[in-house]
Write a protein that holds these residues in place. Structure first.
Motif, PDB file in Angstrom:
ATOM      1  N   SER A   1       0.828  -1.203   0.000  1.00 52.93           N
ATOM      2  CA  SER A   1       0.000   0.000   0.000  1.00 52.93           C
ATOM      3  C   SER A   1       0.866   1.259   0.000  1.00 52.93           C
ATOM      4  O   SER A   1       1.928   1.297   0.623  1.00 52.93           O
ATOM      5  CB  SER A   1      -0.903   0.013   1.242  1.00 52.93           C
ATOM      6  N   ALA A   2       0.385   2.273  -0.704  1.00 51.18           N
ATOM      7  CA  ALA A   2       1.090   3.555  -0.712  1.00 51.18           C
ATOM      8  C   ALA A   2       0.824   4.348   0.557  1.00 51.18           C
ATOM      9  O   ALA A   2       1.469   5.374   0.798  1.00 51.18           O
ATOM     10  CB  ALA A   2       0.663   4.384  -1.924  1.00 51.18           C
ATOM     11  N   PHE A   3      -0.106   3.861   1.366  1.00 46.43           N
ATOM     12  CA  PHE A   3      -0.436   4.569   2.599  1.00 46.43           C
ATOM     13  C   PHE A   3       0.608   4.299   3.682  1.00 46.43           C
ATOM     14  O   PHE A   3       1.090   3.174   3.851  1.00 46.43           O
ATOM     15  CB  PHE A   3      -1.803   4.130   3.125  1.00 46.43           C
ATOM     16  N   GLY A   4       0.957   5.331   4.447  1.00 48.11           N
ATOM     17  CA  GLY A   4       1.736   5.156   5.660  1.00 48.11           C
ATOM     18  C   GLY A   4       3.211   4.901   5.491  1.00 48.11           C
ATOM     19  O   GLY A   4       3.850   4.367   6.403  1.00 48.11           O
ATOM     20  N   LEU A   5       3.785   5.280   4.361  1.00 49.55           N
ATOM     21  CA  LEU A   5       5.232   5.103   4.192  1.00 49.55           C
ATOM     22  C   LEU A   5       5.995   5.895   5.248  1.00 49.55           C
ATOM     23  O   LEU A   5       7.073   5.475   5.696  1.00 49.55           O
ATOM     24  CB  LEU A   5       5.660   5.548   2.790  1.00 49.55           C
ATOM     25  N   ASP A   6       5.430   7.024   5.672  1.00 47.37           N
ATOM     26  CA  ASP A   6       6.064   7.842   6.710  1.00 47.37           C
ATOM     27  C   ASP A   6       6.112   7.094   8.041  1.00 47.37           C
ATOM     28  O   ASP A   6       7.154   7.063   8.719  1.00 47.37           O
ATOM     29  CB  ASP A   6       5.322   9.173   6.869  1.00 47.37           C
ATOM     30  N   MET A   7       5.003   6.461   8.416  1.00 49.17           N
ATOM     31  CA  MET A   7       4.957   5.745   9.686  1.00 49.17           C
ATOM     32  C   MET A   7       5.835   4.496   9.663  1.00 49.17           C
ATOM     33  O   MET A   7       6.493   4.160  10.655  1.00 49.17           O
ATOM     34  CB  MET A   7       3.505   5.390  10.033  1.00 49.17           C
ATOM     35  N   ARG A   8       5.856   3.809   8.531  1.00 47.61           N
ATOM     36  CA  ARG A   8       6.691   2.611   8.449  1.00 47.61           C
ATOM     37  C   ARG A   8       8.176   2.961   8.515  1.00 47.61           C
ATOM     38  O   ARG A   8       8.971   2.248   9.135  1.00 47.61           O
ATOM     39  CB  ARG A   8       6.352   1.831   7.178  1.00 47.61           C
TER      40      ARG A   8
ATOM     41  N   HIS B   1      -4.702  12.002  -2.011  1.00 48.22           N
ATOM     42  CA  HIS B   1      -4.475  10.622  -2.436  1.00 48.22           C
ATOM     43  C   HIS B   1      -4.059   9.759  -1.252  1.00 48.22           C
ATOM     44  O   HIS B   1      -4.489   8.606  -1.126  1.00 48.22           O
ATOM     45  CB  HIS B   1      -3.400  10.583  -3.520  1.00 48.22           C
ATOM     46  N   HIS B   2      -3.243  10.321  -0.368  1.00 48.13           N
ATOM     47  CA  HIS B   2      -2.783   9.580   0.807  1.00 48.13           C
ATOM     48  C   HIS B   2      -3.964   9.198   1.700  1.00 48.13           C
ATOM     49  O   HIS B   2      -4.064   8.045   2.168  1.00 48.13           O
ATOM     50  CB  HIS B   2      -1.778  10.438   1.580  1.00 48.13           C
ATOM     51  N   VAL B   3      -4.868  10.137   1.949  1.00 47.87           N
ATOM     52  CA  VAL B   3      -6.031   9.852   2.789  1.00 47.87           C
ATOM     53  C   VAL B   3      -6.933   8.815   2.118  1.00 47.87           C
ATOM     54  O   VAL B   3      -7.412   7.871   2.771  1.00 47.87           O
ATOM     55  CB  VAL B   3      -6.824  11.143   3.080  1.00 47.87           C
ATOM     56  N   ALA B   4      -7.156   8.944   0.815  1.00 53.36           N
ATOM     57  CA  ALA B   4      -7.997   7.984   0.100  1.00 53.36           C
ATOM     58  C   ALA B   4      -7.390   6.587   0.135  1.00 53.36           C
ATOM     59  O   ALA B   4      -8.110   5.587   0.233  1.00 53.36           O
ATOM     60  CB  ALA B   4      -8.205   8.440  -1.343  1.00 53.36           C
TER      61      ALA B   4
ATOM     62  N   VAL C   1      -8.631   2.445   1.012  1.00 54.74           N
ATOM     63  CA  VAL C   1      -8.343   1.265   0.188  1.00 54.74           C
ATOM     64  C   VAL C   1      -7.707   0.182   1.060  1.00 54.74           C
ATOM     65  O   VAL C   1      -8.058  -0.996   0.970  1.00 54.74           O
ATOM     66  CB  VAL C   1      -7.421   1.638  -0.985  1.00 54.74           C
ATOM     67  N   LEU C   2      -6.788   0.596   1.917  1.00 53.14           N
ATOM     68  CA  LEU C   2      -6.127  -0.336   2.832  1.00 53.14           C
ATOM     69  C   LEU C   2      -7.133  -0.933   3.818  1.00 53.14           C
ATOM     70  O   LEU C   2      -7.150  -2.154   4.053  1.00 53.14           O
ATOM     71  CB  LEU C   2      -5.021   0.400   3.583  1.00 53.14           C
TER      72      LEU C   2
ATOM     73  N   ARG D   1     -23.011   8.069   3.177  1.00 57.53           N
ATOM     74  CA  ARG D   1     -23.076   7.608   1.784  1.00 57.53           C
ATOM     75  C   ARG D   1     -21.696   7.104   1.369  1.00 57.53           C
ATOM     76  O   ARG D   1     -20.688   7.758   1.627  1.00 57.53           O
ATOM     77  CB  ARG D   1     -23.526   8.758   0.877  1.00 57.53           C
ATOM     78  N   GLN D   2     -21.664   5.926   0.763  1.00 58.26           N
ATOM     79  CA  GLN D   2     -20.396   5.376   0.288  1.00 58.26           C
ATOM     80  C   GLN D   2     -20.089   5.884  -1.111  1.00 58.26           C
ATOM     81  O   GLN D   2     -20.951   5.899  -1.993  1.00 58.26           O
ATOM     82  CB  GLN D   2     -20.445   3.843   0.267  1.00 58.26           C
ATOM     83  N   ILE D   3     -18.845   6.337  -1.302  1.00 55.56           N
ATOM     84  CA  ILE D   3     -18.369   6.792  -2.608  1.00 55.56           C
ATOM     85  C   ILE D   3     -17.059   6.073  -2.913  1.00 55.56           C
ATOM     86  O   ILE D   3     -16.526   5.331  -2.092  1.00 55.56           O
ATOM     87  CB  ILE D   3     -18.173   8.331  -2.636  1.00 55.56           C
ATOM     88  N   SER D   4     -16.512   6.305  -4.098  1.00 53.53           N
ATOM     89  CA  SER D   4     -15.268   5.649  -4.484  1.00 53.53           C
ATOM     90  C   SER D   4     -14.069   6.423  -3.936  1.00 53.53           C
ATOM     91  O   SER D   4     -14.172   7.622  -3.630  1.00 53.53           O
ATOM     92  CB  SER D   4     -15.155   5.587  -6.006  1.00 53.53           C
TER      93      SER D   4
END
Length: 278
Positions: A99-106, A231-234, A238-239, A209-212
């Motif tokens: 995942s592109a999320f959380g590279l900073d935390m990792r 993009h990071h929050v979105a 996804v994760l 309401r659910q969105i993409s």
């Protein structure tokens, strides 16, 4: 000079300001540091680091938004005689895979866990307070929250529990050495269920309401976030949709010896404070 002071980075942030109050009530000397505080700390200005680390026993670290700087910070902390590090990370960071999320935390976890210092990592789930102190708040006040989250639940944790756990770990030398605590609330809720509880507590109609993810990122950009931040929050959603971090844990009880606060308790307190009225 004795080394008995606790350094709190991001001290004006959601967790930092709560932890600072708890430590001061315990009589623990605190050095509160942020870009806007009297004691200035800026991740982009390494020249500000050494003075902040002087005579510090333990440091509470919140990762910067970009990977990398925590490695140099940890080296400076070791050189300054810091004994312990407590890092705020994210739930299940070692399960995030590609995942592109959380590279900073990792990156921050790699730096802290690879250091010669005593360390502890706190990995909380999404904060309940995101619904009244963060990006979810304005849409709820307007009457509808639209997010890219569906049937996979989230074990929201009350940020007051995170602050309690952090204060305990910061003041209990030795007991939490080398531990990674996955902190969650007592049960998992879908975002739709969480909004329903908020609506009932507030006494006004609020819908979900659910969105993409793409739609959500575009909305965040319209609201003023940069495309990278949006993009990071979105990507977080996804994760979360993978379901790997939706289960609850008993780690808060391990740290504090009590059960976590419920989401209902949070909703009642926030509604009583008028959080979701126009």
């Amino acid at each position: 000079m004795s080394h008995d002071t606790t350094l709190l980075l991001a001290a004006t942030g959601k967790t930092g300001r709560r932890i600072a109050a708890r430590l001061r009530l315990r009589g623990t000397p605190v050095r509160a540091a942020s870009r806007s505080s009297r004691t200035r700390f800026d991740w982009s200005d390494p020249g500000s680091w050494d003075a902040v680390l002087r005579d510090i026993a333990v440091a509470y670290v919140v990762a910067p938004r970009v990977p990398g700087p925590v490695h140099e910070f940890v080296a400076r902390a070791e050189a300054a005689g810091v004994q312990r590090l407590v890092l705020l990370s994210g739930r299940g960071a070692d399960t995030w895979g590609d995942s592109a999320f959380g590279l900073d935390m990792r990156s921050a976890e790699d730096a802290v866990r690879g250091s010669a210092l005593e360390w502890t990592v706190l990995r909380p789930s999404n904060f309940a307070q995101n619904f009244d102190e963060d990006v979810f708040h304005a849409p709820l006040v307007a009457g509808e929250l639209a997010l890219p989250a569906g049937a996979v639940p989230e074990p929201f944790i009350d940020i007051e529990d995170v602050a309690d756990a952090a204060a305990a770990v910061l003041t209990e030398s030795g007991r939490h050495a080398g531990r990674v605590y996955e902190l969650t609330g007592p049960r998992a809720l879908t975002f739709g269920e969480a909004v329903e509880l908020i609506s009932r507590a507030a006494g006004r109609p609020i819908t979900y309401r659910q969105i993409s993810p793409a739609e959500y990122a575009a909305t965040l950009v319209e609201d003023g976030l940069s495309e990278d931040d949006a993009h990071h929050v979105a990507e977080m959603f996804v994760l979360m949709a993978r379901g790997l971090i939706s289960a609850t844990t008993d780690d808060l009880g391990t740290v504090l010896g009590r059960a976590p606060r419920t989401f209902e308790d949070y909703a009642v307190r926030a509604a009583a404070a008028g959080a979701w009225w126009r």
